[in-house]
Design an enzyme around this catalytic site. Structure first.
Site, PDB file in Angstrom:
ATOM      1  N   MET A  30       0.857  -1.194   0.000  1.00 36.75           N
ATOM      2  CA  MET A  30       0.000   0.000   0.000  1.00 36.75           C
ATOM      3  C   MET A  30       0.895   1.247   0.000  1.00 36.75           C
ATOM      4  O   MET A  30       0.462   2.333   0.408  1.00 36.75           O
ATOM      5  CB  MET A  30      -0.940  -0.004   1.215  1.00 36.75           C
ATOM      6  CG  MET A  30      -1.887  -1.196   1.192  1.00 36.75           C
ATOM      7  SD  MET A  30      -3.436  -0.928   2.066  1.00 36.75           S
ATOM      8  CE  MET A  30      -2.860  -0.595   3.707  1.00 36.75           C
ATOM      9  N   GLY A  31       2.156   1.089  -0.438  1.00 42.13           N
ATOM     10  CA  GLY A  31       3.063   2.220  -0.529  1.00 42.13           C
ATOM     11  C   GLY A  31       3.631   2.606   0.830  1.00 42.13           C
ATOM     12  O   GLY A  31       3.623   1.815   1.773  1.00 42.13           O
ATOM     13  N   ASN A  32       4.150   3.856   0.904  1.00 33.33           N
ATOM     14  CA  ASN A  32       4.841   4.343   2.096  1.00 33.33           C
ATOM     15  C   ASN A  32       5.938   3.332   2.499  1.00 33.33           C
ATOM     16  O   ASN A  32       5.987   2.870   3.633  1.00 33.33           O
ATOM     17  CB  ASN A  32       3.850   4.586   3.250  1.00 33.33           C
ATOM     18  CG  ASN A  32       4.506   5.403   4.365  1.00 33.33           C
ATOM     19  OD1 ASN A  32       4.484   5.022   5.523  1.00 33.33           O
ATOM     20  ND2 ASN A  32       5.121   6.509   4.020  1.00 33.33           N
ATOM     21  N   GLY A  36      11.010  -2.645   5.879  1.00 32.39           N
ATOM     22  CA  GLY A  36      10.276  -3.917   5.866  1.00 32.39           C
ATOM     23  C   GLY A  36       9.846  -4.276   4.451  1.00 32.39           C
ATOM     24  O   GLY A  36      10.033  -5.413   3.995  1.00 32.39           O
ATOM     25  N   HIS A  37       9.275  -3.293   3.727  1.00 33.22           N
ATOM     26  CA  HIS A  37       8.905  -3.550   2.322  1.00 33.22           C
ATOM     27  C   HIS A  37      10.155  -3.861   1.482  1.00 33.22           C
ATOM     28  O   HIS A  37      10.133  -4.723   0.609  1.00 33.22           O
ATOM     29  CB  HIS A  37       8.231  -2.318   1.703  1.00 33.22           C
ATOM     30  CG  HIS A  37       6.962  -1.906   2.370  1.00 33.22           C
ATOM     31  ND1 HIS A  37       6.887  -0.816   3.205  1.00 33.22           N
ATOM     32  CD2 HIS A  37       5.718  -2.416   2.317  1.00 33.22           C
ATOM     33  CE1 HIS A  37       5.648  -0.683   3.631  1.00 33.22           C
ATOM     34  NE2 HIS A  37       4.921  -1.636   3.118  1.00 33.22           N
ATOM     35  N   ASP A 152       2.609  -8.838   9.616  1.00 31.74           N
ATOM     36  CA  ASP A 152       1.165  -9.078   9.528  1.00 31.74           C
ATOM     37  C   ASP A 152       0.959 -10.586   9.449  1.00 31.74           C
ATOM     38  O   ASP A 152       0.606 -11.139   8.406  1.00 31.74           O
ATOM     39  CB  ASP A 152       0.591  -8.365   8.300  1.00 31.74           C
ATOM     40  CG  ASP A 152       0.710  -6.865   8.437  1.00 31.74           C
ATOM     41  OD1 ASP A 152       0.001  -6.291   9.267  1.00 31.74           O
ATOM     42  OD2 ASP A 152       1.549  -6.275   7.735  1.00 31.74           O
ATOM     43  N   SER A 188       4.030   1.422   8.638  1.00 32.74           N
ATOM     44  CA  SER A 188       3.685   2.765   8.162  1.00 32.74           C
ATOM     45  C   SER A 188       2.980   3.550   9.268  1.00 32.74           C
ATOM     46  O   SER A 188       3.082   4.769   9.341  1.00 32.74           O
ATOM     47  CB  SER A 188       2.786   2.668   6.938  1.00 32.74           C
ATOM     48  OG  SER A 188       3.482   1.994   5.920  1.00 32.74           O
ATOM     49  N   ARG A 189       2.266   2.834  10.124  1.00 34.97           N
ATOM     50  CA  ARG A 189       1.490   3.531  11.171  1.00 34.97           C
ATOM     51  C   ARG A 189       2.377   4.052  12.304  1.00 34.97           C
ATOM     52  O   ARG A 189       1.903   4.830  13.131  1.00 34.97           O
ATOM     53  CB  ARG A 189       0.383   2.610  11.700  1.00 34.97           C
ATOM     54  CG  ARG A 189      -0.678   2.327  10.641  1.00 34.97           C
ATOM     55  CD  ARG A 189      -1.940   1.694  11.193  1.00 34.97           C
ATOM     56  NE  ARG A 189      -3.006   1.719  10.207  1.00 34.97           N
ATOM     57  CZ  ARG A 189      -3.375   0.684   9.429  1.00 34.97           C
ATOM     58  NH1 ARG A 189      -2.747  -0.484   9.534  1.00 34.97           N
ATOM     59  NH2 ARG A 189      -4.372   0.804   8.568  1.00 34.97           N
TER      60      ARG A 189
HETATM   61  O1  PAF Z   1       0.007  -5.640   3.990  1.00 33.01           O
HETATM   62  C1  PAF Z   1      -0.429  -4.758   3.208  1.00 33.01           C
HETATM   63  O2  PAF Z   1       0.248  -3.762   2.922  1.00 33.01           O
HETATM   64  C2  PAF Z   1      -1.819  -4.912   2.606  1.00 33.01           C
HETATM   65  O3  PAF Z   1      -2.697  -5.515   3.497  1.00 33.01           O
HETATM   66  C3  PAF Z   1      -1.814  -5.646   1.252  1.00 33.01           C
HETATM   67  C4  PAF Z   1      -1.309  -7.084   1.406  1.00 33.01           C
HETATM   68  C5  PAF Z   1      -0.928  -4.911   0.257  1.00 33.01           C
HETATM   69  C6  PAF Z   1      -3.230  -5.717   0.686  1.00 33.01           C
HETATM   70  O4  PAF Z   1      -3.765  -4.444   0.476  1.00 33.01           O
END
Ligand code: PAF
Length: 284
Positions: A30-32, A36-37, A152, A188-189
């Site tokens: 979801m960007g940002n 971690g990403h 998550d 992100s939060r």
């Molecule tokens: O973990 C996330 O960022 C979101 O829940 C995902 C998997 C991109 C689905 O919108």
């Protein structure tokens, strides 16, 4: 890096690479983007010929009182990070591409039970929104493998269940949580935290680790261990939502002999709700 926003554009691009035998990976986001990403993207880059990243803030997974409107959007920075990390294709659809008939009329994908426990009991529409959008993203991009963060944890377990139940031809790989030096899981939060709250937040991870320690070395009673974490959090200024020790494979309560466990929890630091978890093994 190529940028596309239409379904046919992704399909054509991916199938042209697949035709020459390339392996294709997807990192849904979801960007940002934070470290971690980047761990997901880098693993995808190392293991595959093609890395597709999707950037879509999915309205379907936010409850009516949640932070859809204020969710951090940092597209320019995200694109720079993706370029640096060697992303091949960025898929950035608009709402009308993802949900052409609108949310009300969208076919939904729902994983029963697993989607309504733990996070699901506090966020009733969340997992339905996640499985619906991930199903659609996988069908659009058709990767061989998709990467999800273990931060998550329940989301990862639910997506694996969806893949199995719907016989979808894709592997799901979970990547370890990336933490700041003081143990706070990157999210992100975290950007919602005031400086004072940021100092409190590492107690979330600390409490879970102490819980595991007590479980292994002091008393194997799950209720006492979970209550111990709740007390640690409360003492540190975190308002607990839940803490639970579960079996890793299906997030059911552990039975005698189960060894692969995870402790999961959620709590409020000020008004910000944060989640965390730690996997652990118990001795035979
Ligand atoms: O973990 C996330 O960022 C979101 O829940 C995902 C998997 C991109 C689905 O919108």
């Amino acid at each position: 890096m190529k940028l596309v926003s239409g379904i046919e554009d992704v399909r054509d691009w991916v199938s042209s690479h697949r035709a020459r035998g390339a392996s294709v990976s997807l990192v849904p986001t979801m960007g940002n983007l934070h470290a971690g990403h980047r761990a997901l993207i880098r693993r995808a880059r190392a293991d595959n010929d093609i890395v597709v990243v999707s950037l879509y803030v999915n309205p379907f997974q936010f409850g009516p009182t949640e932070d859809l409107a204020t969710y951090p959007r940092t597209e320019a920075e995200d694109r720079a990070v993706m370029l640096e990390d060697g992303v091949d294709l960025l898929f950035m659809p608009a709402d009308k591409v993802m949900y052409p008939r609108g949310l009300e009329h969208q076919t939904r994908v729902e994983v029963p039970h697993l989607g309504s426990i733990l996070e699901g009991s506090s966020r009733p529409v969340f997992f339905r929104g996640v499985t619906t959008v991930v199903n659609r993203l996988l069908n659009i991009t058709q990767p061989d493998v998709a990467y999800f963060g273990k931060k998550d944890y329940q989301q990862m377990v639910i997506i694996k269940r969806m893949i199995s139940d719907l016989a979808m031809p894709v592997d799901i790989v979970g990547i370890d949580t990336v933490r700041d030096g003081d143990g706070l899981a990157l999210s992100s939060r975290n950007s919602y935290l005031t400086p004072a709250e940021r100092r409190i937040a590492p107690a979330l991870h600390r409490g879970l680790c102490r819980g595991i320690d007590r479980l292994k070395h002091a008393h194997p009673d799950l209720d006492r261990v979970e209550n111990g974490v709740v007390n640690d959090w409360t003492g540190a200024g975190i308002e607990p939502d839940y803490v639970s020790v579960r079996r890793r494979s299906d997030l059911e309560l552990p039975e005698v002999g189960d060894r692969d466990l995870v402790i999961l929890g959620a709590g409020y630091v000020g008004t910000t709700r944060l989640i965390d978890n730690v996997e652990f093994d118990v001795d035979p």
